[in-house]
Write a protein that holds these residues in place. Structure first.
Motif, mmCIF file in Angstrom:
data_model
loop_
_atom_site.group_PDB
_atom_site.id
_atom_site.type_symbol
_atom_site.label_atom_id
_atom_site.label_comp_id
_atom_site.label_asym_id
_atom_site.label_seq_id
_atom_site.Cartn_x
_atom_site.Cartn_y
_atom_site.Cartn_z
ATOM 1 N N THR A 167 36.833 39.544 43.531
ATOM 2 C CA THR A 167 37.077 39.773 42.041
ATOM 3 C C THR A 167 38.815 39.902 42.135
ATOM 4 O O THR A 167 39.487 39.636 42.753
ATOM 5 N N ASP A 168 39.221 40.679 40.975
ATOM 6 C CA ASP A 168 40.515 40.882 40.507
ATOM 7 C C ASP A 168 40.851 42.212 39.907
ATOM 8 O O ASP A 168 39.831 42.793 39.722
ATOM 9 N N ASP A 169 42.015 42.506 40.358
ATOM 10 C CA ASP A 169 42.518 43.818 39.731
ATOM 11 C C ASP A 169 42.208 44.163 38.339
ATOM 12 O O ASP A 169 42.520 45.491 37.837
ATOM 13 N N GLU A 170 42.145 43.041 37.557
ATOM 14 C CA GLU A 170 41.978 43.535 36.034
ATOM 15 C C GLU A 170 40.614 44.004 35.513
ATOM 16 O O GLU A 170 40.331 44.362 34.796
ATOM 17 N N THR A 171 39.445 43.918 36.485
ATOM 18 C CA THR A 171 38.200 44.123 36.158
ATOM 19 C C THR A 171 38.031 45.621 36.846
ATOM 20 O O THR A 171 37.030 45.698 37.518
ATOM 21 N N PHE A 172 38.489 46.587 36.143
ATOM 22 C CA PHE A 172 38.425 47.948 36.784
ATOM 23 C C PHE A 172 37.291 48.499 36.284
ATOM 24 O O PHE A 172 37.178 49.946 36.806
ATOM 25 N N THR A 173 36.375 48.046 35.446
ATOM 26 C CA THR A 173 35.166 48.759 34.980
ATOM 27 C C THR A 173 33.961 48.437 35.795
ATOM 28 O O THR A 173 32.775 48.803 35.290
ATOM 29 N N TYR A 174 34.121 47.579 36.617
ATOM 30 C CA TYR A 174 32.971 47.006 37.353
ATOM 31 C C TYR A 174 32.850 47.476 38.959
ATOM 32 O O TYR A 174 33.818 47.737 39.418
ATOM 33 N N LEU A 175 31.434 47.503 39.314
ATOM 34 C CA LEU A 175 31.182 47.332 40.732
ATOM 35 C C LEU A 175 30.114 46.637 41.155
ATOM 36 O O LEU A 175 29.171 45.969 40.236
ATOM 37 N N THR A 176 29.949 46.455 42.287
ATOM 38 C CA THR A 176 28.953 45.714 42.798
ATOM 39 C C THR A 176 28.189 46.540 43.788
ATOM 40 O O THR A 176 28.575 47.587 44.380
ATOM 41 N N ALA A 177 26.930 46.518 43.800
ATOM 42 C CA ALA A 177 25.868 47.430 44.608
ATOM 43 C C ALA A 177 24.714 46.708 45.286
ATOM 44 O O ALA A 177 24.538 45.576 44.781
ATOM 45 N N SER A 225 40.387 39.002 27.657
ATOM 46 C CA SER A 225 40.798 38.001 28.817
ATOM 47 C C SER A 225 40.535 38.836 30.067
ATOM 48 O O SER A 225 40.217 37.794 31.090
ATOM 49 N N ALA A 226 39.924 39.718 30.297
ATOM 50 C CA ALA A 226 39.832 40.213 31.582
ATOM 51 C C ALA A 226 38.085 40.563 31.701
ATOM 52 O O ALA A 226 37.740 41.063 32.766
ATOM 53 N N ARG A 227 37.424 39.930 30.801
ATOM 54 C CA ARG A 227 35.887 40.127 31.126
ATOM 55 C C ARG A 227 35.391 39.205 32.039
ATOM 56 O O ARG A 227 36.396 38.489 32.554
ATOM 57 N N ASP A 228 34.210 39.705 32.402
ATOM 58 C CA ASP A 228 33.615 38.864 33.699
ATOM 59 C C ASP A 228 32.462 38.241 33.014
ATOM 60 O O ASP A 228 31.303 38.893 32.609
ATOM 61 N N ASP A 229 32.441 36.844 32.863
ATOM 62 C CA ASP A 229 31.388 36.207 31.895
ATOM 63 C C ASP A 229 30.122 36.090 32.553
ATOM 64 O O ASP A 229 29.072 35.626 32.177
ATOM 65 N N SER A 230 30.253 36.373 34.117
ATOM 66 C CA SER A 230 28.902 36.206 34.789
ATOM 67 C C SER A 230 28.234 37.712 34.634
ATOM 68 O O SER A 230 27.113 37.451 35.264
ATOM 69 N N VAL A 231 28.646 38.531 33.877
ATOM 70 C CA VAL A 231 27.748 39.636 33.746
ATOM 71 C C VAL A 231 27.170 39.447 32.101
ATOM 72 O O VAL A 231 27.763 39.631 31.353
#
Length: 348
Positions: free
Chosen positions: A54-64, A21-27
């Motif tokens: 973003t939202d607080d549930e996607t804690f394994t991602y970053l933007t660079a 449920s907290a996945r980011d399908d754009s990745v």
């Protein structure tokens, strides 16, 4: 830190719910195959991700920034190890590249807190996805608008053994590419999701090494291996995991992955035909006949039938995802693995 309350981070448990449920399908991590690409650890300033993005549930991602990613030799959907000094580091998936920014990288509060484990006490630590661990009273790292970090393209230690990884609080791959038609997976072994690695190894041993095996082993003395090393299996990119790239060169009819959940019911999901999932379920229930646990066919968040989930993308026909809570893994992990091996025995 009020925004952290709903963020699903577990220390030793796991998270079908997060994977579902907290996945980011754009990745699109799985589209980035292994390549030889020049890159080196690159210093950047890590700022805050805009909460509108973003939202607080996607804690394994970053933007660079694109420049930083080019220097590191990484692309969107791949992983980087972010270092904050010698003792604070964690693995992140690159969600997006920014072309019009001077700042090097961005992450939300919870993602940044992963780089402050020495200074933060974590509450609600356990194998539960409903009440998720989070920093107690806030993380000092988030008092600073920007912090200096390095984006390191070397996600796993390719030189260390598993024993050395335990001693050094490191993250390594375990690889056995046999050319077999079946592979057993432990994407979150070691102390990330305890005992899942032992289950995979039990299947390999019971089948006399006639199956391939890939997994990771992550450690941190005193706890926190999950927070530091967890990458959802659907995000794991071959470009970031050399061993995964190696086993991905072969084709498998069967792929069986052992995972952790918070649910006391053992969940059997994946894209495999229902008849095969039933066979796995029934074999597990047979060995647990006198136990208080039961295996069921996964539904809802435990169906885990997405194309990007690692077991599904490696299997041509029968991808199986097995989720178990920490207690069932500890008490009956060997029996569950042996049941799986019995099902595979006539097929490899």
């Amino acid at each position: 830190m009020a925004g952290l309350a709903g963020a699903p981070v577990l220390f030793g448990g796991a998270i079908a719910a997060y994977e579902a449920s907290a996945r980011d399908d754009s990745v699109e991590s799985v589209d980035n195959q292994a390549v030889d690409r020049d890159g080196e650890a690159t210093g950047v300033a890590l700022g805050f991700e805009s909460q509108s993005e973003t939202d607080d549930e996607t804690f394994t991602y970053l933007t660079a920034s694109s420049d930083a990613l080019n220097d590191a030799g990484r692309m969107t959907g791949e992983q980087v190890r972010v270092r904050r000094g010698d003792d604070e580091y964690a693995v992140y998936t690159v969600r997006r590249a920014e072309d019009d920014t001077d700042r090097g990288a961005f992450a939300n509060e919870l993602a940044r807190a992963r780089l402050d484990l020495e200074n933060v006490e974590w509450e609600d630590i356990g194998d539960c996805r409903v009440i998720c661990p989070r920093p107690e009273g806030g993380a000092p790292i988030n008092d600073e608008d920007e912090i200096e970090v390095e984006l390191d393209p070397a996600v796993v230690d390719t030189e260390a053994s598993v024993e050395e990884a335990k001693e050094q609080d490191e993250y390594v791959e375990v690889v056995n590419a046999t050319g077999a038609n079946a592979i057993v997976l432990s994407p979150h072994g070691g102390d990330v999701q305890p005992h899942t690695d032992e289950q995979a190894e039990t299947v390999v041993d019971d089948l006399d090494g006639e199956v391939a095996h890939w997994g990771t082993r992550g450690y941190r003395d005193g706890g926190g291996a999950f927070v530091r090393w967890y990458v959802p299996s659907y995000n794991m990119a071959e470009a970031s995991y050399p061993g995964l790239a190696e086993v991905s060169e072969d084709e498998y009819e069967y792929a069986i992955a052992f995972h952790g959940t918070c649910d006391p019911v053992i969940q059997v999901g994946g894209q495999a035909p229902e008849s095969f999932r039933i066979e796995i379920r029934d074999a597990i229930n047979e060995v647990l006949e006198d136990a208080e646990y039961e295996a069921v066919l996964g539904t809802g968040e435990y169906r885990v039938d997405g194309d990007q989930t690692l077991a599904n993308r490696l299997a041509t026909r029968c991808g199986i995802w097995i989720g178990q809570d920490e207690e069932s893994r500890e008490r009956y992990g060997t029996e569950i693995a042996q049941a799986v091996a019995d099902v595979l025995e006539t097929r490899v």
